[in-house]
Motif scaffolding. Sequence first.
Motif: not given
Length: 230
Positions: A118-122
């Motif tokens: 996800s964008a947050r994980q990235l």
Amino acid sequence: MTGTGDGTGTDPIRVLIADDQMMVREGFSVLLGAMPGIEVAGEAVNGREAVAKVAGLRPDVVLMDIRMPELNGIEATREIVAADTDTRVLVLTTFDLDEYVYEALRAGASGFLLKDASARQLADGVRVVASGEALLAPTVTKRLISEFAKLGAAASKAPAVTQLGDLTERETEVLVLIAQGRSNAEIAEHLVVAESTIKTHVSRILVKLGLRDRTQAAVFAYEARLVTPS
């Protein structure tokens, strides 16, 4: 290397995206560009270009695809690490047990991230690696290193005994616990000492063994047979 990406007004974390697929590069560029404290410094379409752009742009982190033309991500990572820059490499992979991930870690990558993150994980992954830590959760460290230590051991010599001899008994104990996938807090609890003490031990281990981060320390421990794959 001044990027921290903590949103406090300091320089942003500068990221180079290396992938031969345009849609992947553009997608990650858009996602990261929207995150506070992170700046996309450039893109590379293959490993050779990634190495050249690291030399010119000096990014904090490279998002490195493994399978690329001209020079693959493993060799590109090895060249970037050999150049002794402060740039950290975060490997991108489609599968969490990709057969090439272990080799990328041995080449000097600071961790790996799935392409469907996800964008947050990235963004979190980039921040973790930029801070000098390894992007491998304790459970993932144990599973990944255990799975692939056998492959690396067959292709390389175990670390010299003299290197292990440089470590104190407590440092060796901490190294084993790192390889077992334990965080600094968990190691501190296990050894009944302050977490700051463990951080000092980890720093000394890395210096004595000439390693970049705890991921490399875990790999070293397995190859030195301090820990065996479970």
